[in-house]
Structure formats: C-alpha cells, structure tokens
Design an enzyme around this catalytic site. Structure first.
Site: not given
Ligand code: ZN
Length: 144
Positions: A69, A72
């Site tokens: 991600c 993230c």
C-alpha cells in the site's frame, strides 16, 4: 498532579504495569522483565500484543497497513514521528494486515491505512486514510 495510577503493558513481555500518572514521563522499566516501557518506536502488534496493549488505561493508536500500500508507506514516517512526540502518554502500534488477517477481519478493515484508537478494551475512534502530521497529531489529541 493526579495521583491516579495508569495501567500500561510492557512492549517486551506484555505484562500489565501500573504507574502513578506523573511517573509516566520518567524513564520507566517493566516491573516484571525490566525492559523499557517505551522504545520511541511504534510496536509491531500481533494478536497477543494487541490484546495486552488495547486493554489498559494508556490509549493505543493503531495503524492498520500493508506492504503493497503506497499511502501506507508514505504515512509510516508520520506515524513514527508522532509516536516519538506523544509517548509516553499514548502507545503507538502497527498491525500488518497481511500477517494479522484475523485482527483485520475482527475490525472489518476494508481500506488501508485505517487508524484506530483503543482504550481500556474499547474502540474510541476510527479514521480511514492517512493524514498530514499536524492533523494526525490533532486527531489523536482530540481523543485523549
Ligand atoms: Zn516486561
């Protein structure tokens, strides 16, 4: 100054420690294993650690994330810096949703990053998506 004791869990052995609130800012060690109670870094949480750190008085801020991600990864340094700034009044932990699928399912994590705050076994707040450092810190402070 409050004399109320605060419970918190040890990052090493996960035992519960009880400290007077005003002693949190001292350099404190675990009563059981003598490891430092704060490391200046978010903890990597598995089910055992999550259970220990979410069921104490000290608020726990969790970042549910995954290695694939992009947002993230961008948010990780913000989370790290905020942990340094706000410990020892708040505990910061990260849950890798690929490795801890049961925790991700338990909290029905559908988008990442998802940020959650827990205290004394209860979900206090939840936010989907990353925030810039200042807003993130404000969000955490609002729920203290
Ligand atoms: Zn310990």
């Amino acid at each position: 100054m409050s004399q109320n004791p605060v419970t918190l869990a040890c990052p090493s052995c996960h035992r519960k420690n009880r400290l007077p609130a005003e002693r949190l800012t001292d350099v404190s060690r675990c009563g059981a294993c003598k490891s430092p109670l704060f490391t200046g870094h978010p903890l990597s949480l598995d089910q055992t650690a999550f259970s220990a750190h979410s069921q104490v008085d000290l608020p726990l801020v969790v970042d549910f994330w995954a290695s694939w991600c992009g947002p993230c990864r961008q948010f990780a340094p913000v989370f790290e810096q905020t942990a340094v700034a706000m410990e020892p009044h708040v505990r910061f932990g990260k849950i890798n949703t690929e490795e801890q699928q049961q925790l991700a399912a338990r909290f029905a994590i559908r988008s990442i990053p998802t940020l959650m705050i827990f205290r004394a076994g209860k979900e206090v707040a939840r936010l989907s998506g990353a925030l810039p450092a200042q807003q993130f810190r404000q969000w955490v402070s609002q729920h203290m």
